[in-house]
Write a protein that holds these residues in place. Structure first.
Motif, PDB file in Angstrom:
ATOM      1  N   SER A  10       0.830  -1.213   0.000  1.00 26.35           N
ATOM      2  CA  SER A  10       0.000   0.000   0.000  1.00 26.35           C
ATOM      3  C   SER A  10       0.860   1.257   0.000  1.00 26.35           C
ATOM      4  O   SER A  10       0.575   2.234  -0.709  1.00 26.35           O
ATOM      5  N   ARG A  11       1.978   1.230   0.801  1.00 28.80           N
ATOM      6  CA  ARG A  11       2.869   2.405   0.849  1.00 28.80           C
ATOM      7  C   ARG A  11       3.544   2.631  -0.508  1.00 28.80           C
ATOM      8  O   ARG A  11       3.631   3.763  -0.999  1.00 28.80           O
ATOM      9  N   ARG A  14       1.060   4.035  -2.875  1.00 29.42           N
ATOM     10  CA  ARG A  14       0.769   5.445  -2.595  1.00 29.42           C
ATOM     11  C   ARG A  14       1.860   6.351  -3.163  1.00 29.42           C
ATOM     12  O   ARG A  14       1.578   7.406  -3.747  1.00 29.42           O
ATOM     13  N   THR A  18       1.326   9.109  -6.091  1.00 32.02           N
ATOM     14  CA  THR A  18       1.656  10.531  -5.891  1.00 32.02           C
ATOM     15  C   THR A  18       2.578  11.041  -6.998  1.00 32.02           C
ATOM     16  O   THR A  18       2.397  12.131  -7.555  1.00 32.02           O
ATOM     17  N   ILE A 315      -6.188   8.386  -8.840  1.00 32.72           N
ATOM     18  CA  ILE A 315      -6.543   8.192  -7.424  1.00 32.72           C
ATOM     19  C   ILE A 315      -7.483   7.000  -7.259  1.00 32.72           C
ATOM     20  O   ILE A 315      -7.330   6.160  -6.352  1.00 32.72           O
ATOM     21  N   PHE A 318      -5.661   3.959  -7.680  1.00 29.18           N
ATOM     22  CA  PHE A 318      -4.880   3.670  -6.473  1.00 29.18           C
ATOM     23  C   PHE A 318      -5.729   2.946  -5.425  1.00 29.18           C
ATOM     24  O   PHE A 318      -5.348   1.918  -4.862  1.00 29.18           O
ATOM     25  N   TYR A 319      -6.911   3.503  -5.179  1.00 25.91           N
ATOM     26  CA  TYR A 319      -7.776   2.871  -4.185  1.00 25.91           C
ATOM     27  C   TYR A 319      -8.249   1.492  -4.649  1.00 25.91           C
ATOM     28  O   TYR A 319      -8.405   0.562  -3.846  1.00 25.91           O
ATOM     29  N   ILE A 322      -5.462  -0.838  -3.878  1.00 25.44           N
ATOM     30  CA  ILE A 322      -5.436  -1.166  -2.456  1.00 25.44           C
ATOM     31  C   ILE A 322      -6.531  -2.181  -2.114  1.00 25.44           C
ATOM     32  O   ILE A 322      -6.303  -3.178  -1.403  1.00 25.44           O
TER      33      ILE A 322
END
Length: 729
Positions: A10-11, A14, A18, A315, A318-319, A322
């Motif tokens: 997840s990191r 992220r 970004t 975004i 990204f979610y 995750i």
């Protein structure tokens, strides 16, 4: 363990998301800024093209106005320039009023033509008959012409008309009497409203501003019209920055200027400035930043929307990633969300395509406007590349060069192929004016497709399109102008010959009367006879100068060359002009101390026409005597010059040649301010004729102003080739 791996994944996701979002934002900003620079570059070319077209049109209108006032003034000078009273009595007629009225009706920009007497009162005007009783004594154009005998045509400040109350600016022309005295002024009033109406038609639907100014930046005409700035100098605008501060005659500049509606606020404008080559005028074509960046702003908004959609998509992705790792059970829901998001992106893309289509439509409309100007111009326009390959021709150019029966696609290979065209273009591009400014204007004989020659005026300018050098050639058939010039020259020659015979009889009769052939003449008549004799001699000199000039220009003047020793030629020049020098209270000497001695002069021989040589010496010596103070010397001497050349110098101690007169001193009818010549008049032809004669004698003529250490004054010189003396051959 699985949870720890999920957190690490997840990191990483992220950080990656970004970076991707920042890349999209930075890329979008760079792309929008690049589009802005491209839009500005496109509009710089468009505004410059508009300004060039407007400047050429304004120059043509001023050609008509200058020709009109010159023809009227010359007509008056030829017929009624005896005195101020005679002028007033002859021009205050209904026929002359109709003549002026007809001139005004030929050209819509001319509002009024009037003739003023020495006190600024109106003698005759095109507007009404009889002329209104008001004085223009305080107008700048009257004062300038009254106080400046050699001013020529003067372009005035704009003023409100005393009869109509409307703004006008004037061309003025000084009228001189038979003795050169001031007898009146011809004025031609031009309407700023006419220029404003014309500029409005090319103002891009009212989004552009066009200004016409004098070279001192005084407003003469403007659209949108603004009475508050008429006659005022704009020394803070873009035109002043470009022409005055940057010393450029033309170009495009983007700067902040005061708003017309809110003077305390400033707006950013793109301004294309053109300085007219032949006239003291500057034309400014300006558009606000809101207008020329309007399409860019619309496109930027569309791009920004797409970029925002892309960021949102990142975004969401990204979610989704995750959730993919942490909640596999929600896979089906994630797929549904992805589809919905993709639909949103497609919608935004469709909106972008619509905006791009609208932008292309606007560009096409702008192109159509330029094409309308190109197709409907009064002169022929040919667009070629640097090699002379034709890219476009307007209908006037097609007709002018005789392509009426040829399909337009066939003209490319033909225009520069028939004789003379390629050579003419290559020659024009080597002119110094073209090399320094990218523009040149010239007159040349050219030919049509069928081989028919015709005289034409070419105005050639270069520009750059897509990094390639291009040329715009504006062509005008000047056959009618050449015909008028020939008619003028034939008229002058005919009139001069017809005047010479009766004038010879008049001079003879006056000479007999002055010599006492008729006894018992009252003493009071002798001064009158002397005046008449002097004026008849002046008129004879004028006629002889005109005839000599006509012969030289036609190549019909005969030269009889003979070998002559230099010393006798100079002695003869001194003897023949001694009486004139004495009448001017000036001493005329052959100075063998400043130059060669008498023995050296005897050894130098020239092959010249002695009569024409003495004509040149008489012109130079008489001019030197006129401009020398009483009691001074005019010196004639010779120096060895270059290889097998001799320089003959006529030196005076007068004021020298003014700087503003030096470039045109050898041109026809040119005279400097003669206020210090003790009222000595002249035709302004002597130096022009002398230059033609010296060139026929295979020599050169010139001048320079002597330094105070050399005694000051002017030095006129003639350089002639030497020949071997007869006794040494």
């Amino acid at each position: 363990m699985m949870k720890l791996a999920g957190l690490r994944t997840s990191r990483i996701a992220r950080i990656f998301a970004t970076g991707l979002v920042l890349s999209i934002i930075i890329g979008t900003l760079v792309f929008i800024w690049t589009l802005r620079l491209q839009e500005i570059g496109k509009w710089e070319k468009q505004t410059e093209t508009y300004s060039v077209v407007l400047a050429e049109n304004t120059s043509q209108q001023m050609d008509f106005a200058y020709s009109a006032i010159t023809s009227i003034a010359e007509r008056i000078q030829d017929r009624w320039s005896v005195s101020a009273d005679y002028l007033s009595s002859k021009l205050a007629t209904y026929d002359f009023h109709l003549f002026l009225k007809d001139k005004v009706e030929l050209f819509p920009a001319i509002d009024v033509i009037s003739v003023l007497d020495v006190n600024g009162n109106t003698i005759s005007t095109s507007r009404q008959f009889p002329a209104p009783e008001y004085s223009l004594y305080d107008r700048d154009y009257f004062l300038m012409q009254r106080d400046n005998p050699t001013l020529g045509i003067y372009l005035s400040n704009p003023v409100r008309s005393k009869s109509t109350g409307k703004w006008m600016f004037f061309l003025s022309y000084r009228l001189n009497g038979s003795d050169g005295e001031f007898i009146g002024v011809v004025i031609l009033g031009l309407s700023p409203e006419f220029y404003a109406n014309f500029y409005e038609k090319l103002s891009m639907g009212g989004r552009a501003a066009v200004s016409l100014m004098r070279t001192d930046f005084t407003y003469l005409a403007r659209w949108p019209e603004n009475d508050a700035v008429m006659g005022e100098k704009n020394t803070s605008g873009s035109a002043f920055q470009l022409v005055h501060d940057k010393n450029q005659r033309s170009g495009v500049i983007v700067s902040d200027v005061a708003s017309q509606s809110e003077p305390k606020q400033s707006v950013t404008q793109m301004v294309a400035v053109q300085s007219l080559e032949k006239y003291p005028l500057i034309l400014s074509f300006a558009v606000d930043e809101d207008f020329y960046l309007e399409d860019w702003k619309k496109t930027s908004v569309s791009i920004a929307i797409v970029a925002v959609g892309a960021v949102i998509a990142v975004i969401i992705a990204f979610y989704m990633l995750i959730n993919l790792f942490l909640q596999r059970e929600r896979d089906m829901q994630v797929m549904t969300d992805l589809k919905r998001d993709a639909d949103k992106i497609n919608l935004k893309q469709n909106e972008l395509l619509i905006n791009l289509t609208e932008q292309q439509k606007a560009i096409k409309e702008s192109s159509d406007r330029l094409q309308a100007i190109f197709q409907n111009a009064a002169d022929g326009i040919v667009m070629v590349d640097e090699t002379g390959q034709v890219e476009a021709m307007n209908p006037v150019a097609i007709e002018l060069f005789g392509f009426n029966d040829m399909a337009p696609e066939n003209t490319d290979a033909v225009l520069m192929a028939f004789p003379g065209q390629a050579e003419l273009l290559a020659s024009a591009m080597k002119e110094s004016d073209f090399l320094t400014s990218g523009r040149v204007r010239l007159e040349a004989e050219t030919t049509r497709l069928d081989g028919t020659p015709f005289p034409a005026e070419f105005s050639i300018s270069e520009y750059t399109l897509a990094g390639k050098r291009k040329l715009i050639i504006i062509v005008r058939d000047i056959s009618e102008r050449r015909k008028i010039e020939r008619m003028k020259n034939e008229f002058i020659s005919t009139v001069s010959h017809e005047l010479r015979t009766p004038l010879t009889a008049i001079r003879g009769a006056l000479g007999l009367l002055g010599g006492g052939a008729v006894a018992g003449l009252p003493p009071a008549m002798m001064p009158l006879l002397n005046i008449a004799q002097k004026n008849s001699e002046s008129l004879t000199r004028l006629i002889n100068d005109l005839l000599d000039l006509q012969k030289m220009e036609a190549g019909k003047m005969e030269f009889i060359y003979e070998d002559c020793a230099l010393f006798p030629l100079l002695e003869t020049a001194i003897q023949q002009n001694q009486a004139f020098a004495q009448s001017m209270s000036v001493e005329l000497v052959l100075d063998t101390d400043a130059g060669m001695g008498a023995d050296s002069l005897q050894e130098r021989w020239l092959s010249v026409d002695a009569g024409r040589f003495q004509q040149v010496m008489a012109n130079l010596i008489s001019n030197a005597c006129k401009f020398s103070p009483e009691g001074s010397q005019v010196r004639l001497y010779a120096l060895a010059w270059a290889d097998q050349m001799i320089r003959i110098i006529v030196a005076d101690s007068g004021p020298g040649i003014p700087e503003n007169f030096q470039e045109r001193i050898f041109k026809k009818f040119s005279q400097a301010d003669a206020s210090d010549t003790r009222s000595q008049s002249g035709t302004g032809l002597g130096l022009a004729i002398s230059k033609m004669i010296v060139r026929q004698l295979h020599g050169e003529i010139g001048f320079y102003n002597a330094s105070p250490a050399e005694g000051g004054g002017a030095r006129f010189y003639v350089d002639l080739p030497l020949v071997i003396p007869p006794d040494l051959r």
